[in-house]
Design an enzyme around this catalytic site. Structure first.
Site, short mmCIF file in Angstrom:
data_model
loop_
_atom_site.label_atom_id
_atom_site.label_comp_id
_atom_site.label_asym_id
_atom_site.label_seq_id
_atom_site.Cartn_x
_atom_site.Cartn_y
_atom_site.Cartn_z
N GLU A 60 -11.17 19.45 121.10
CA GLU A 60 -11.38 20.25 122.31
C GLU A 60 -10.33 19.99 123.39
OE1 GLU A 60 -13.97 19.05 120.59
OE2 GLU A 60 -15.14 20.85 120.14
N HIS A 129 -26.78 20.63 122.12
CA HIS A 129 -26.26 21.97 121.82
C HIS A 129 -27.03 23.05 122.57
CE1 HIS A 129 -24.64 19.61 118.50
NE2 HIS A 129 -23.81 20.59 118.22
#
Lengths: 325, 330
Positions: A60, A129
């Site tokens: 990321e 999540h």
């Protein structure tokens, strides 16, 4: 006109901009031939090829660093962070690098980039999540923050975000990916920083975003049956914030309820409540009430997650209690 | 190491560049002591050969990505001394009108795409500029400098893999000065050569160069930059050097053994190069003329920087956004 899901609208909005401007590129994990884990980029790889729609490793920091470096040298990248919880592993690039560099360099650099991310709960994915992180991004000077609530807004706000010369965090409510609506054909371009009044009422004003918009609208219908007629404002863009629309609509009813998916403490509604308290205090007929997810990590079990995130029945209950109290 | 690609004029240029960086850093230090320079600052004293050698090997439109220890890399690209010194002093004639400070020197018009003060962050960003150059077919190369301490942070590894898989035109340059802040790098790193020993993990050649030998630096830089420009992908170079001062303004560097400091002072890149140039046909008069000219240049920059104005409130709320403003609400 065509029936379009929220997820199809993402690909349509991006495709519209990629056809128009060759400097628009897209990078992220599994976004190419796979079409994205949430299928938000289906068809882009086929139309624009692997150079413009490019798969990355699970890195990321590299994804967002690459977007920043590309933006400062003339491109308009769109980067995907699969789940917004993952911002935590690359937040330095967002906060310290992308957001601060224009100011620090006295305007020598601009960062026309978009970071898309699946945001929020409802899919029973558990705490890592599922979080709604719009308040993280909203607190950072130098970031624009967009949270669409329906397919039409997705297309228009995506176009506006891509064309905007500043970094935009584009948060897609995962719970809305499957929702559908009629969308007109042709180019659609919206404006950042414009809230929409999606229901007009006279008793109270609900201010909300993203996945909480349809829930607030459903709650408003139930409340109407009880004689509480609510205005619902879909804020759509937290930064820039359309304060004038919010102030006007709260002033008209004299009551403000925020419906927020983010955890309670310093959720986006806290800033709006503060603005309304400062600038509209004497027009209020009752306390400002924030309806939020409690200040907890989100649980995975459906029964527990449903208790945590504001539901239609909780919105109805809290507004009703406050209006009748 | 062959040094045949540089003629004496070019070498005099490298000498001058190193002297500029040296004299600038010494002046910056003096101005701290006089309280003209506030905050913190990280000097490149002893490490000048790396900045000078790489800058000489770069094309005008190539990109430099530097760290908080970035004065030398900024100046080496031709950025005027006054702007850098005034930035350190927080004046409006600074490169960024005082809004960035010592650790964030940037001059886009000279290809200096920022100095970054979060360890490792700029390696992925340099990849992005290289990706952009690759996509645009511009032939530009990004050169990204960092310290030995950076090799142990995640962003370093993400960036190397990313650059390798996309064959990006980026050159990573580790300035290994043996000390990660106040700790000896070898004590906290699993391999002997913190950058070079990691290169093979990303399919890259292991390259080590004497970072105090500007000719050697130039040669290795040119090769890596040419390779990147030709589309052959990234390189990583570990340049062995030593910082003669402490980590930052606040650090006297007392943790370093005296004999180590003495050993490296004897390998100071500037006297070494001075001697080499004399052996290769330069005259003492030529070299001392350069020293004198640079001293005058630093004096002038100091006067100009001191004469700069203190930034006013008009700058405070400017340039958060591309429209020049900072409005977040209507």
């Amino acid at each position: 006109m065509a029936q379009l899901t929220f997820r199809e609208a993402i690909a349509r909005g991006i495709a519209q901009e990629m056809r128009r401007d060759e400097s628009v590129l897209m990078i992220g994990e599994d976004i190419g031939a796979a079409g994205g884990v949430f299928k938000g980029t289906v068809g882009l790889f086929e139309e624009f090829g692997g150079i413009r729609v490019r798969d990355t490793p699970i890195s990321e920091q590299a994804i967002l660093g690459a977007a920043m470096g590309a933006a400062m040298t003339g491109l308009r990248p769109i980067a995907e962070i699969m789940f917004s919880d993952f911002f935590a592993v690359c937040w330095d690039i967002v906060v310290n690098e992308i957001a601060k560099s224009r100011y620090m360099t006295n305007g020598q650099m601009t960062f026309p980039l978009v970071i898309r991310s699946g945001n929020g709960g409802g899919l029973r994915f558990g705490a890592q999540h599922s979080q709604s992180v719009e308040n993280w991004a909203m607190q950072v000077p130098g970031l624009k923050v967009v949270v669409p609530s329906n397919a039409l807004d997705v297309i228009g706000l995506m176009a506006a975000a891509v064309r905007d010369p500043d970094p935009v965090i584009f948060l897609e409510a995962k719970a809305l990916y499957a929702t559908k609506m009629e969308v007109p054909d042709g180019e659609i371009v919206d404006t950042l920083g414009s809230a929409k009044v999606v229901r007009k009422g006279s008793s109270a004003t609900i201010v909300t975003i993203g996945a909480m918009v349809p829930r607030s609208l459903a709650a408003a219908e139930e409340l109407a049956a009880q004689g509480i007629d609510c205005t619902v404002v879909d804020v759509r863009s937290l930064i820039p914030l359309d304060t004038q629309t919010i102030l006007r609509e709260v002033s008209a009813t004299g009551r403000l309820f925020t419906v927020e998916e983010n955890p309670r403490v310093l959720g986006w509604g806290a800033e709006i409540s503060s603005i309304v308290a400062e600038e509209l205090f004497y027009d209020l007929d009752g306390p400002i009430v924030r309806i939020t997810t409690p200040h907890i990590p989100l649980p995975a079990a459906d029964a527990l997650e449903d208790m945590a995130i504001p539901s239609v029945s909780r919105i109805v209950e809290e507004i009703s209690r406050s209006m009748n109290g | 190491m062959t040094i045949s690609s540089l003629d004496l004029d070019a070498k005099l240029g490298l000498y001058r560049s190193q002297v500029e960086l040296r004299q600038f850093e010494k002046r910056a230090y003096d101005l701290f002591l006089e309280n003209y320079v506030k905050g913190t600052s990280h000097l490149s004293l002893g490490q000048e050969a790396i900045a000078a050698g790489f800058a000489a090997a770069m094309r005008e439109d190539d990109y430099t990505f530097a760290t908080y220890r970035g004065h030398a890399h900024t100046l080496a690209r031709g950025v005027p001394m006054t702007g850098v010194l005034a930035e350190l002093m927080g004046r409006t004639n600074g490169l960024m009108a005082g809004k960035g400070g010592s650790m964030h020197l940037t001059s886009v018009e000279h290809g200096v795409m920022g100095s970054y003060a979060i360890i490792g962050a700029h390696l992925p960003i340099a990849c992005g500029a290289a990706w952009s150059a690759q996509y645009r077919g511009s032939g530009q190369v990004a050169v990204c400098f960092f310290g030995d301490g950076t090799t142990n942070i995640g962003a370093f590894h993400e960036a190397l893999n990313f650059a390798a898989i996309w064959k990006l035109p980026v050159v990573f340059v580790c300035e290994n000065n043996l000390w990660m802040e106040y700790t000896r790098t070898s004590e906290i790193t699993a391999v002997e050569h913190p950058a070079a020993d990691r290169a093979s993990a990303y399919g890259l050649e292991s390259i080590i160069v004497d970072g105090n030998d500007v000719d050697a630096v130039f040669e290795v830089a040119k090769k890596a930059i040419d390779r990147a420009r030709a589309g052959e992908g990234p390189s990583m170079i570990e340049a062995k050097t030593y910082r003669q001062a402490g980590h930052s303004r606040a650090d006297p560097g007392k943790y370093r053994p005296d004999e180590e400091v003495a050993e490296w002072l004897a390998k100071d890149p500037i006297p070494m190069y001075h001697a080499r140039l004399l052996a290769e046909g330069a005259t003492e008069a030529q070299l001392s003329e350069i020293d004198r000219a640079v001293a005058a240049m630093v004096d002038l920059a100091t006067e100009e920087a001191k004469a700069g104005e203190t930034p006013g409130a008009d700058l405070l709320m400017k340039d958060v956004w591309a429209d020049g403003g900072s409005a977040w609400r209507n």
